[in-house]
Design an enzyme around this catalytic site. Structure first.
Site, PDB file in Angstrom:
ATOM      1  N   ARG A 126      31.038  -4.083 -52.605  1.00  0.00           N
ATOM      2  CA  ARG A 126      29.766  -3.936 -51.892  1.00  0.00           C
ATOM      3  C   ARG A 126      29.077  -5.274 -51.792  1.00  0.00           C
ATOM      4  O   ARG A 126      29.051  -6.050 -52.745  1.00  0.00           O
ATOM      5  CB  ARG A 126      28.844  -2.955 -52.620  1.00  0.00           C
ATOM      6  CG  ARG A 126      27.516  -2.742 -51.881  1.00  0.00           C
ATOM      7  CD  ARG A 126      26.570  -1.862 -52.660  1.00  0.00           C
ATOM      8  NE  ARG A 126      26.210  -2.418 -53.951  1.00  0.00           N
ATOM      9  CZ  ARG A 126      25.297  -3.381 -54.138  1.00  0.00           C
ATOM     10  NH1 ARG A 126      24.665  -3.909 -53.113  1.00  0.00           N
ATOM     11  NH2 ARG A 126      25.029  -3.815 -55.353  1.00  0.00           N
ATOM     12  N   ILE A 127      28.546  -5.543 -50.613  1.00  0.00           N
ATOM     13  CA  ILE A 127      27.664  -6.693 -50.433  1.00  0.00           C
ATOM     14  C   ILE A 127      26.336  -6.172 -49.908  1.00  0.00           C
ATOM     15  O   ILE A 127      26.282  -5.137 -49.247  1.00  0.00           O
ATOM     16  CB  ILE A 127      28.247  -7.769 -49.477  1.00  0.00           C
ATOM     17  CG1 ILE A 127      28.640  -7.165 -48.139  1.00  0.00           C
ATOM     18  CG2 ILE A 127      29.415  -8.477 -50.133  1.00  0.00           C
ATOM     19  CD1 ILE A 127      29.037  -8.189 -47.106  1.00  0.00           C
ATOM     20  N   SER A 128      25.273  -6.906 -50.199  1.00  0.00           N
ATOM     21  CA  SER A 128      23.928  -6.446 -49.857  1.00  0.00           C
ATOM     22  C   SER A 128      23.555  -6.695 -48.407  1.00  0.00           C
ATOM     23  O   SER A 128      22.840  -5.911 -47.803  1.00  0.00           O
ATOM     24  CB  SER A 128      22.899  -7.142 -50.747  1.00  0.00           C
ATOM     25  OG  SER A 128      23.219  -6.930 -52.080  1.00  0.00           O
ATOM     26  N   THR A 129      24.017  -7.805 -47.861  1.00  0.00           N
ATOM     27  CA  THR A 129      23.600  -8.163 -46.510  1.00  0.00           C
ATOM     28  C   THR A 129      24.795  -8.587 -45.674  1.00  0.00           C
ATOM     29  O   THR A 129      25.861  -8.894 -46.191  1.00  0.00           O
ATOM     30  CB  THR A 129      22.588  -9.330 -46.539  1.00  0.00           C
ATOM     31  OG1 THR A 129      23.196 -10.421 -47.225  1.00  0.00           O
ATOM     32  CG2 THR A 129      21.309  -8.943 -47.240  1.00  0.00           C
TER      33      THR A 129
ATOM     34  N   ILE B 298      25.619  -2.760 -47.670  1.00  0.00           N
ATOM     35  CA  ILE B 298      24.315  -2.099 -47.803  1.00  0.00           C
ATOM     36  C   ILE B 298      23.734  -2.434 -49.164  1.00  0.00           C
ATOM     37  O   ILE B 298      24.468  -2.705 -50.106  1.00  0.00           O
ATOM     38  CB  ILE B 298      24.471  -0.570 -47.619  1.00  0.00           C
ATOM     39  CG1 ILE B 298      23.131   0.112 -47.479  1.00  0.00           C
ATOM     40  CG2 ILE B 298      25.268   0.030 -48.747  1.00  0.00           C
ATOM     41  CD1 ILE B 298      23.243   1.543 -46.986  1.00  0.00           C
TER      42      ILE B 298
END
Length: 185
Positions: A7-10, A35
């Protein structure tokens, strides 16, 4: 089966580092999200959990990729535990497929519960102190006492409809009914 989750935030970041590490760890399937971890619904994580079966291991690059808060991690761990799915992190070298890894997660759970209890106690103490200083909690009344009496009088006189009274006084129907109930007690 080893199932990877990244997962990456942006969008300006890139999943390659995590995916490469998961492939190197032997993951047969890799699911990902772009997300914030604070978002409750993460399609990639949901899919990874749907695919995982008893005896499988969910592998993440780092623990913070799985959940944003300790509470979130504990909830996810509970789901995995119920279904007999292990969890392993590559960076922290934590695995719940052995007794020491499970102990670490139980300690995390105890700490999270302790933290929630402290927050609850501080909140309660703050509310008690505010009440002693005369502060009443909740939303302020829309109308002052004289205006509330006028609204109730207009209602009891029966000369106006409820909608007319609400429009005239600038309040909603539930607010009018609350004022009526307040005056009748």
């Amino acid at each position: 089966m080893l199932i990877g989750y990244a997962r990456i935030s942006t969008d300006d970041r890139n999943l390659n580092l995590q995916k490469d590490a998961l492939v190197s760890a032997g993951c047969e399937k890799i699911y990902s999200d772009r997300i914030s971890g604070a978002k409750a619904t993460r399609a990639g994580l949901t899919l990874a959990l749907e695919v995982a079966r008893t005896g499988d291991v969910l592998i993440v690059w780092r623990l913070d990729r799985l959940g944003r808060s300790l509470k979130d991690l504990i909830e996810i761990m509970s789901i995995l535990d119920e279904r007999g799915i292990g969890l392993s992190t590559l960076q922290e070298s934590i695995t719940t497929t052995n007794k020491s890894g499970r102990l670490i997660f139980h300690l995390f759970g105890a700490l999270a519960e302790f933290e929630r209890n402290l927050i609850r106690e501080r909140t309660t103490a703050g509310l008690v102190a505010a009440r002693k200083r005369g502060h009443k909690g909740g939303r302020p009344k829309a109308l002052d006492p004289a205006q509330r009496q006028l609204a109730v009088k207009l209602y009891t006189d029966g000369q106006h409809t409820i909608m007319e009274i609400c429009r005239l006084m600038g309040i909603s129907k539930p607010t009018l009914y609350n004022y009526i109930a307040e005056m009748n007690t």
